[in-house]
Design a protein around this motif. Structure first.
Motif, PDB file in Angstrom:
ATOM      1  N   SER A 196      -6.068   0.868  -8.832  1.00 13.80           N
ATOM      2  CA  SER A 196      -5.840   2.311  -8.747  1.00 13.80           C
ATOM      3  C   SER A 196      -6.607   2.921  -7.582  1.00 13.80           C
ATOM      4  O   SER A 196      -7.560   2.323  -7.056  1.00 13.80           O
ATOM      5  N   VAL A 197      -6.221   4.127  -7.184  1.00 17.63           N
ATOM      6  CA  VAL A 197      -6.967   4.827  -6.133  1.00 17.63           C
ATOM      7  C   VAL A 197      -8.389   5.108  -6.605  1.00 17.63           C
ATOM      8  O   VAL A 197      -9.331   5.116  -5.793  1.00 17.63           O
ATOM      9  N   GLU A 198      -8.531   5.324  -7.902  1.00 17.75           N
ATOM     10  CA  GLU A 198      -9.868   5.568  -8.439  1.00 17.75           C
ATOM     11  C   GLU A 198     -10.775   4.345  -8.286  1.00 17.75           C
ATOM     12  O   GLU A 198     -11.965   4.474  -7.985  1.00 17.75           O
ATOM     13  N   SER A 227       0.793  -1.226   0.000  1.00 12.41           N
ATOM     14  CA  SER A 227       0.000   0.000   0.000  1.00 12.41           C
ATOM     15  C   SER A 227       0.825   1.276   0.000  1.00 12.41           C
ATOM     16  O   SER A 227       0.265   2.368  -0.033  1.00 12.41           O
ATOM     17  N   VAL A 228       2.150   1.182   0.050  1.00 11.54           N
ATOM     18  CA  VAL A 228       2.981   2.387   0.160  1.00 11.54           C
ATOM     19  C   VAL A 228       2.964   3.185  -1.143  1.00 11.54           C
ATOM     20  O   VAL A 228       2.545   4.346  -1.179  1.00 11.54           O
ATOM     21  N   ASP A 229       3.429   2.588  -2.224  1.00 12.13           N
ATOM     22  CA  ASP A 229       3.453   3.267  -3.525  1.00 12.13           C
ATOM     23  C   ASP A 229       2.336   2.777  -4.447  1.00 12.13           C
ATOM     24  O   ASP A 229       1.755   3.553  -5.196  1.00 12.13           O
ATOM     25  N   LYS A 230       2.075   1.480  -4.377  1.00 10.89           N
ATOM     26  CA  LYS A 230       1.044   0.872  -5.217  1.00 10.89           C
ATOM     27  C   LYS A 230       0.100   0.060  -4.343  1.00 10.89           C
ATOM     28  O   LYS A 230       0.491  -0.440  -3.287  1.00 10.89           O
ATOM     29  N   TRP A 276     -15.174   1.638  -5.245  1.00 12.39           N
ATOM     30  CA  TRP A 276     -15.645   0.627  -4.298  1.00 12.39           C
ATOM     31  C   TRP A 276     -16.225   1.275  -3.049  1.00 12.39           C
ATOM     32  O   TRP A 276     -17.160   0.766  -2.461  1.00 12.39           O
ATOM     33  N   ASN A 277     -15.596   2.370  -2.595  1.00 13.87           N
ATOM     34  CA  ASN A 277     -15.975   3.072  -1.372  1.00 13.87           C
ATOM     35  C   ASN A 277     -16.112   2.112  -0.187  1.00 13.87           C
ATOM     36  O   ASN A 277     -17.193   1.951   0.396  1.00 13.87           O
ATOM     37  N   PRO A 278     -15.020   1.471   0.203  1.00 13.43           N
ATOM     38  CA  PRO A 278     -15.086   0.511   1.312  1.00 13.43           C
ATOM     39  C   PRO A 278     -15.424   1.189   2.640  1.00 13.43           C
ATOM     40  O   PRO A 278     -15.069   2.344   2.874  1.00 13.43           O
ATOM     41  N   GLU A 279     -16.102   0.431   3.473  1.00 17.31           N
ATOM     42  CA  GLU A 279     -16.433   0.912   4.820  1.00 17.31           C
ATOM     43  C   GLU A 279     -15.299   0.658   5.799  1.00 17.31           C
ATOM     44  O   GLU A 279     -15.189   1.341   6.829  1.00 17.31           O
TER      45      GLU A 279
END
Length: 363
Positions: free
Chosen positions: A241-243, A205-208, A248-251
């Motif tokens: 991607s962040v998009e 999760s740091v860069d990718k 997804w908009n996880p809770e």
């Protein structure tokens, strides 16, 4: 009674010694069904599959049999509690990957042969190109086949228990796994899918951002503990991607400790990820790391499942996780961690301020 001459006595002794030696042979069945015959319990083991290093230590309650491990296993030992429990483990060899790599499964066969292992553990998904060179060099190699639930973990523990002559310890740990699975399944039996929060998990999760689908162990345990995997449709693992995460908009978001610089701030501070429900509601958590990281399968997976269930279904489950750690670490590793060590395992600093995390604090 007929007297034996000197030659006859020697022959009898040779037969006795040979019979005893043969009696010590151990047949180990790996996860492909192949049988590996060891002349005695393995005393020198090399582990490519990252979780297997901690499994060997848990089964033996020592680091004496493990002579080399994957660099990602070594980093968990060095950063986690096994390095404190077993200082010898911090001196393990890590030069088993070709070219001095830090990831992957390509073996440095020459270096491995020089260590004279009794047994080498290798992933099936490493492929024949990374298995055949070990076998062709005459190195006894047991193959681990990863799976999408706890079955392969339990099979691996059984195999390692056979290899080191401690099958009863493997059974004890496997029985614990099945007991906790049963409790979770019973507790969630009447919970509707829409009452399970949408979860995103990232092992990098740091860069990718790398995540997993439901047909992989980490996706399976999200379901086991009362969540819905946002990446359910992904096959095995994938970079996203962040998009995509925003869509997804996880809770709830979980991040691993595979990367030393991984931080929940990455999600709170990001202009896109910070808009997810998980970030807005302070429900981003770093997964604990004890004898091993609690997200991949390992000997202590039930502790990870209890932690996940307490976060995902706090009204349904209330495991006393600190008490569980103090009860099970002596059984796994022969040592009881202090409250300060449990704070480090549970990442109390990293997760401070996350919703509901006070339940894991010292009472």
């Amino acid at each position: 009674m007929r007297k034996l001459g000197f030659a006859g006595l020697l022959a009898t002794l040779s037969l006795f010694v040979g019979t005893c030696a043969h009696a010590e042979e151990i047949n180990v069945t790996d996860l492909t069904g192949k049988t590996i015959t060891l002349q005695k319990p393995a005393e020198r083991i090399i582990a490519f599959p990252v979780p297997m290093a901690s499994m060997v230590i848990a089964l033996d309650q020592s680091a004496d049999r493990l002579i080399a491990a994957h660099p990602e296993a070594y980093s968990a030992i060095e950063q986690g509690i096994l390095g404190e429990f077993f200082p010898k483990a911090k001196a393990l060899g890590t030069g088993i990957l070709a070219g001095g790599a830090a990831q992957g499964s390509k073996p440095n066969v020459e270096a491995i042969a020089a260590l004279q292992p009794d047994l080498v553990l290798q992933w099936a998904h490493a492929g024949n190109d990374n298995i055949a060179p070990l076998v062709n060099a005459g190195i006894k190699t047991a193959i681990v086949v990863s799976g999408d639930d706890d079955t392969y973990v339990q099979q691996s523990l059984t195999m390692l228990g056979q290899a080191i002559g401690k099958p009863d310890r493997a059974k004890m740990i496997n029985d614990w796994h099945n007991d906790v699975i049963g409790k979770l399944q019973a507790g969630l039996k009447s919970v509707a899918e829409d009452k399970k929060p949408k979860v995103a998990y990232f092992f990098y999760s740091v860069d990718k951002l790398w995540t997993v689908g439901n047909n992989y162990h980490d996706g399976w345990q999200i379901q086991l503990t009362g969540g819905r995997n946002a990446a359910a449709d992904i096959d095995k693992w994938k970079q996203v991607s962040v998009e995509q995460v925003a869509e997804w908009n996880p809770e709830v978001i979980f991040i691993s400790t595979f990367e030393e610089k991984a931080s929940v701030k990455r999600f709170y501070d990001d202009p896109v990820l910070g808009l997810t429900d998980a970030a807005k509601n302070k429900r981003v958590y770093q997964v604990p790391m004890g004898g091993y990281r609690w997200d991949p399968g390992s000997a202590e997976s039930p502790l990870g499942w209890m932690w996940l269930a307490d976060i995902l279904q706090p009204d349904l489950f209330n495991f006393d996780l600190r008490a569980e750690v103090k009860a099970w670490y002596p059984k796994l590793y022969g040592q009881t961690p202090t409250d300060k060590q449990i704070d480090a395992i549970l990442r109390m600093d990293m997760n401070a301020g996350a919703k509901g995390y006070e339940r894991f604090a010292t009472k």
